[in-house]
Design an enzyme around this catalytic site. Sequence first.
Site, short mmCIF file in Angstrom:
data_model
loop_
_atom_site.label_atom_id
_atom_site.label_comp_id
_atom_site.label_asym_id
_atom_site.label_seq_id
_atom_site.Cartn_x
_atom_site.Cartn_y
_atom_site.Cartn_z
N HIS A 64 33.58 49.53 45.98
CA HIS A 64 34.07 48.15 45.94
C HIS A 64 35.59 48.19 46.10
O HIS A 64 36.33 48.33 45.14
CB HIS A 64 33.67 47.51 44.60
CG HIS A 64 33.98 46.05 44.51
ND1 HIS A 64 33.29 45.22 43.66
CD2 HIS A 64 34.89 45.26 45.14
CE1 HIS A 64 33.76 43.99 43.76
NE2 HIS A 64 34.74 43.99 44.65
N HIS A 200 29.87 37.28 40.22
CA HIS A 200 30.41 35.93 40.42
C HIS A 200 29.30 34.93 40.11
O HIS A 200 28.90 34.12 40.94
CB HIS A 200 30.94 35.77 41.84
CG HIS A 200 32.21 36.52 42.08
ND1 HIS A 200 33.45 36.01 41.76
CD2 HIS A 200 32.43 37.76 42.58
CE1 HIS A 200 34.38 36.89 42.06
NE2 HIS A 200 33.79 37.98 42.55
N ASP A 279 38.23 47.83 43.20
CA ASP A 279 38.37 46.42 43.57
C ASP A 279 39.78 46.15 44.08
O ASP A 279 40.35 45.08 43.88
CB ASP A 279 38.04 45.51 42.38
CG ASP A 279 37.81 44.05 42.79
OD1 ASP A 279 37.59 43.80 43.99
OD2 ASP A 279 37.86 43.17 41.92
#
Length: 379
Positions: A64, A200, A279
């Site tokens: 990610h 999310h 991230d």
Amino acid sequence: MRGALTVLLRNGLFFADGHFWENLCVRLENGRVTAMGEGLAPLDGEAVIDLQGDFVLPGFVDAHIHAFRGHDTMQGEDAIRQMARELYQEGVAAFLPTTMSASVEDTRRVIAAVRRVMDTPEQHAARGLGAHMEAPFLSPEKAGAQRKEFFLHPSWEAFLDLTDGNIQAVRVITMAPELSGAEAFIRKAAENGIHVSIGHTAATDEQVHQAADWGATRVTHTYNAQTPFTHRAPGVPGAALTDDRLFAEFIGDGVHLHDDAVKVLLRCKGACKAVAITDSMEAAGLPDGEYALGGQAVTVRGHEARLHDGTLAGSVLLMRQAFQNLMARYGQTPEKAVRICTENPARSIGASGFGTICVGAGAPLTRWGKDFAWKGILG
């Protein structure tokens, strides 16, 4: 010619099969491990590196990551290739270029770019193993730094449209399982070898367990941009930490999560299902300043990347820093820390041949001195 392309590594502590081994020798040839064993003799003309007792780890796997050193996945093929070259120098063997919510046209363009990088990989570069689509099947309630105007309800037809039918270029998709159409989509994605990651999302604990029943296998940046853990409504983290079917990503940068939240995750998921990610956005590896993520302005100060409204917008973490934090900040043994940054991310996305030192594994390997001080890459 053969000697110029091969190198024999000896007198190191090599991490393989969950342990550090003293008496191994490892041969690298054309960027791959071709031999391992005790007492390997050098080939004619082969370079030999005496590691002087240093630790040697598999290359990191970052499942990610949006961007690195000014190059963003959403910029397309040239940027992804540059990310691959520069991540290699940071010890990353494989990565998933990660998308943001965007128009159908922009998403198609990026997915096609990822596929080209997969089909013709760079030399001396981290391997792009497919896209991590962190959009658009997300909850507006938990948008984070994602742009809500591009969100959609999940459907296989919408996914085919977004990828222009190029589904082989997608390795992972993050989605909110409480949305209408989620069950059919998760089942179809799993049938097609796409790893569904829950994120999310405003889902309840029960909805996350149900998504795992349908075929979801991962949770995206656990705790962040999802329902919180409380004692009567444990939310997404509660299910992530207790459902053994789920790998749990986390951002161990000391910013996104309280140290105790990370320690709880590590105790629950152990060295088998915890997955360190970065991230990272484009400021990773660069000085503080003004940057962008998904077309939105981001200010980076210290170790924090935030939108102008204060929302966290990715991180500036490097995988080697995540590895060191696991030991120094979160109390993990070196053996566990290695697995959480290499083997587990690879397993969470079904990537064989990465995250371990074995015959056939790709470079780079990473070299570490006393107290796991970074000493660079091998390969």
